[in-house]
Design an enzyme around this catalytic site. Structure first.
Site, short mmCIF file in Angstrom:
data_model
loop_
_atom_site.label_atom_id
_atom_site.label_comp_id
_atom_site.label_asym_id
_atom_site.label_seq_id
_atom_site.Cartn_x
_atom_site.Cartn_y
_atom_site.Cartn_z
CG HIS A 112 -2.01 -1.14 1.00
ND1 HIS A 112 -2.40 -1.43 0.01
CD2 HIS A 112 -2.86 -1.49 1.97
CE1 HIS A 112 -3.56 -2.44 0.14
NE2 HIS A 112 -3.81 -2.44 1.36
CG HIS A 186 -8.23 -0.12 2.19
ND1 HIS A 186 -8.73 -0.88 2.97
CD2 HIS A 186 -7.25 -1.05 1.83
CE1 HIS A 186 -8.15 -2.00 3.20
NE2 HIS A 186 -7.12 -2.37 2.57
CD GLU A 325 -8.60 -3.60 -0.48
OE1 GLU A 325 -7.65 -3.07 -0.97
OE2 GLU A 325 -9.06 -4.11 0.01
#
Length: 379
Positions: A112, A186, A325
């Site tokens: 991420h 997210h 996502e």
């Protein structure tokens, strides 16, 4: 909660960073009762209020009521994730013959965006539209070599309320050097409400994917082609309750501690296509997700462990929410057989995802027999 009668935008202070920088919140109101609250920290969806079948609005995304919760612990609640969402194996890849070393923050892997990804940045508001389709656009400039990624990257994220009961997310990015880009949102969804005390195991999920990516213990896709969903607990093509097969003795459910896998979508020429449908039986809320991205990471909240107090002081526990996502496939920079995540100068990265809300006809939770949510007058 009474819904506003006309679309409008409100802007307010949400918190302050340790260096004194102000974190703002922009609230988008739609006449049909849909309301989205976006904070500049992480360009995050802090709250999303959606009516149920009776017109009662609830916030359906996990997060925090106050800014201090977002600052204290990194959990990606509603955040814009980048420069590369999901994982890159070994925190490295080769681009045009040059080795790129990233910051490793998930064991040996990059997750991420690294140690301080886009979710930990305070974005700037560059545009607000206050009209029939209220919107806010936020921007962030990621410096060359930030977290190890090459190229200065200029990113814009627009949240907009469009058509009846739709939240539209548009992301664009431009670079001055070849790089890789993979952005997503997210949000942790619970259609019964973030304060309901209910989990998402009874949510009915459909995913438009014939294949998924099997993963290793580090959640990196195995060195094999995508696996067929047919005959596995990963077959959501006809729709199943999230919890119906989550405890089946399947090796991929064991390694992921539930669902935490990329489903392989087939977008049509860059245009948003139907990717998933989520329906909750008590409220009757239905979320349909459309995207132009090649993958959809489905995460069943496996690592929510009761150590975080969220909205209303509720402790978030396993399966209290589900993440949907849309993004590129994990570890794409190291997998030439996967759809590319490369961005070159002169090109524009474009990510479009729409969240469309309806409600289910009573007794038809697993079908497409739905109508749009009523407005506050019941029409």
């Amino acid at each position: 909660m009474n819904a506003p009668s006309v679309p409008r935008v409100a802007r307010s202070r949400f918190g302050v960073l340790p260096d004194g920088t102000e974190v703002e919140r922009v609230t988008l109101h739609a006449a049909d009762g849909l309301e989205a609250r976006i904070i500049t920290y992480g360009a995050s969806l802090q709250a999303l209020l959606v009516p149920d079948t009776a017109g009662h609005r609830d916030d359906i995304v996990l997060g925090h009521d106050a800014f201090e919760g977002y600052l204290a612990r990194r959990q990606f609640f509603g955040a814009t994730v980048g420069r590369y969402a999901n994982r890159i194996a070994g925190a490295r890849f080769v681009l045009d013959g040059a080795k790129v070393q990233l910051a490793a923050n998930n064991g040996a892997n990059a997750l991420h965006g690294g140690l301080e990804g886009f979710d930990r940045r305070n974005w700037r508001i560059v545009r607000i539209d206050d009209g029939d389709q209220p919107a806010v656009t936020l921007a962030y400039t990621s410096a060359d070599r930030e977290e190890g990624y090459p190229g200065t990257l200029d990113v814009e994220v627009t949240w907009r309320l469009t058509r009846p009961m739709e939240l539209l997310l548009d992301m664009t990015a431009r670079t001055d050097r070849p790089t890789v880009v993979n952005l997503t949102n997210h949000s942790f969804f619970n259609l019964a409400g973030a304060r309901s005390g209910r989990d998402i195991l009874d949510h009915h999920l459909s995913v438009a994917a014939d294949h998924f990516l099997a993963i290793d213990a580090g959640a990196i896709p195995l060195p094999q082609p995508p696996s067929e969903v047919a005959g596995t607990p990963f077959d959501f093509r006809e729709g199943f309750e999230v919890g119906a097969r989550i405890r089946n003795d399947h090796p991929q459910l064991r390694v992921g501690r539930g669902y935490d896998h990329n489903f392989c979508l087939v977008p049509a020429d860059g245009e948003p296509c139907f990717a998933a449908r989520l329906a909750e039986p008590t409220s009757g809320r239905v979320l349909e997700l459309f995207t132009n991205q090649p993958g959809l990471q489905v995460y069943s909240g496996n690592f929510l462990d009761g150590t975080t107090a969220g909205k209303g002081g509720r402790l978030y526990r396993q399966s209290d929410a589900i993440c949907l996502e849309p993004h590129a496939w994990p570890n794409t920079p190291n997998r030439p057989d996967f759809p590319t995540a490369r961005l070159s100068p002169g090109e524009v990265y474009r990510h479009t995802t729409s969240y469309r809300f309806t409600h289910v006809v009573k007794g038809a939770i697993g079908t497409q027999s739905e109508v749009e949510l009523p407005d506050r007058s019941g029409r």
